[in-house]
Design an enzyme around this catalytic site. Structure first.
Site, PDB file in Angstrom:
ATOM      1  N   HIS A 222      17.404  10.870  38.903  1.00  0.00           N
ATOM      2  CA  HIS A 222      18.747  10.257  38.443  1.00  0.00           C
ATOM      3  C   HIS A 222      19.322   9.519  39.647  1.00  0.00           C
ATOM      4  CE1 HIS A 222      19.882  13.059  35.098  1.00  0.00           C
ATOM      5  NE2 HIS A 222      18.995  13.664  35.746  1.00  0.00           N
TER       6      HIS A 222
ATOM      7  N   GLU B  89      18.825  14.554  41.556  1.00  0.00           N
ATOM      8  CA  GLU B  89      19.920  13.419  41.922  1.00  0.00           C
ATOM      9  C   GLU B  89      19.668  12.684  43.115  1.00  0.00           C
ATOM     10  OE1 GLU B  89      22.215  12.074  39.948  1.00  0.00           O
ATOM     11  OE2 GLU B  89      22.624  13.516  38.247  1.00  0.00           O
TER      12      GLU B  89
ATOM     13  N   HIS C 114      16.024   9.278  34.318  1.00  0.00           N
ATOM     14  CA  HIS C 114      17.229   9.467  33.282  1.00  0.00           C
ATOM     15  C   HIS C 114      17.075   8.357  32.126  1.00  0.00           C
ATOM     16  CE1 HIS C 114      21.458  11.259  32.579  1.00  0.00           C
ATOM     17  NE2 HIS C 114      20.665  11.522  31.492  1.00  0.00           N
TER      18      HIS C 114
ATOM     19  N   ASP D 117      20.260   5.268  34.965  1.00  0.00           N
ATOM     20  CA  ASP D 117      19.643   5.561  36.408  1.00  0.00           C
ATOM     21  C   ASP D 117      18.370   6.160  36.335  1.00  0.00           C
ATOM     22  OD1 ASP D 117      20.946   7.655  34.738  1.00  0.00           O
ATOM     23  OD2 ASP D 117      20.804   8.851  36.736  1.00  0.00           O
TER      24      ASP D 117
HETATM   25 ZN   LIG Z   1      21.571  10.561  35.216  1.00  0.00          ZN
END
Ligand SMILES: [Zn+2]
Length: 184
Positions: free
Chosen positions: A41, A123, A159, A169
């Protein structure tokens, strides 16, 4: 016995090399679920701002929703990835890999719904509009290798791959060729 691993995961799935900031935004995986997927992400809060700790505050339910107008649109959400890689390459872990972090939302991969059940979320601090940093790739690649040594990972996806039309993303600047393996 395996060869010694520099950044070992403990039995819960905490990585010794990561800064540990436990998040409540997780729960048990369905019993017997293997961890087969890694989801990449990007996030920044407010979007495009990289110098604060708002993402950390969000993932640990400490964000002041009134601190920025953007936060009104996400007020009250309870989310967290397992890992967060900052622009300088710093690695933070919020959820041990054995637990289900709430990062992917409504999603499906190879016709399996609820990707949170069987995935690890990473992330990268960033946005869809900017390249990621050298330091981030330098942290991400060993992390992926470590996770693949421990879990039966079958694919590394974005994602946007598991929630198309809803999520964009990690975005067009994520250089998939810079990660060592992307198994479909
Ligand atoms: Zn995401």
């Amino acid at each position: 016995m395996s060869l010694s691993v520099p950044h070992a995961l403990d039995t819960l799935g905490w990585l010794s090399a990561a800064q540990r900031l436990p998040s409540p935004n997780c729960d048990a995986r369905p019993q017997g679920t293997a961890i087969e997927l890694i989801v990449i992400h990007n996030i920044s809060l407010p979007p495009g701002v990289f110098d604060g700790d708002a993402v950390i505050e969000l993932f640990t339910n400490q964000l002041d929703w009134d601190a920025h107008p953007y936060y009104q649109g996400i007020r009250g959400i309870q989310v967290s990835a397992h890992f967060f890689i900052r622009r300088d390459g710093t690695l933070i872990q919020f959820v041990p890999c054995s637990l289900r972090a709430w990062h992917a939302g409504v999603s499906s991969w190879q016709e399996r719904e609820r990707c949170n059940d069987f995935s690890i979320g990473i992330e990268l601090e960033g946005s869809d509009d900017l390249p990621f940093t050298e330091a981030q790739y330098a942290t991400l690649n060993p992390l992926l290798q470590q996770l693949k040594q421990v879990y039966p990972i079958r694919a590394v996806v974005g994602h946007s791959d598991i929630a198309p039309g809803r999520k964009t993303d990690p975005g067009p600047h994520f250089a998939w060729q810079r990660i060592d393996e992307r198994m479909a």
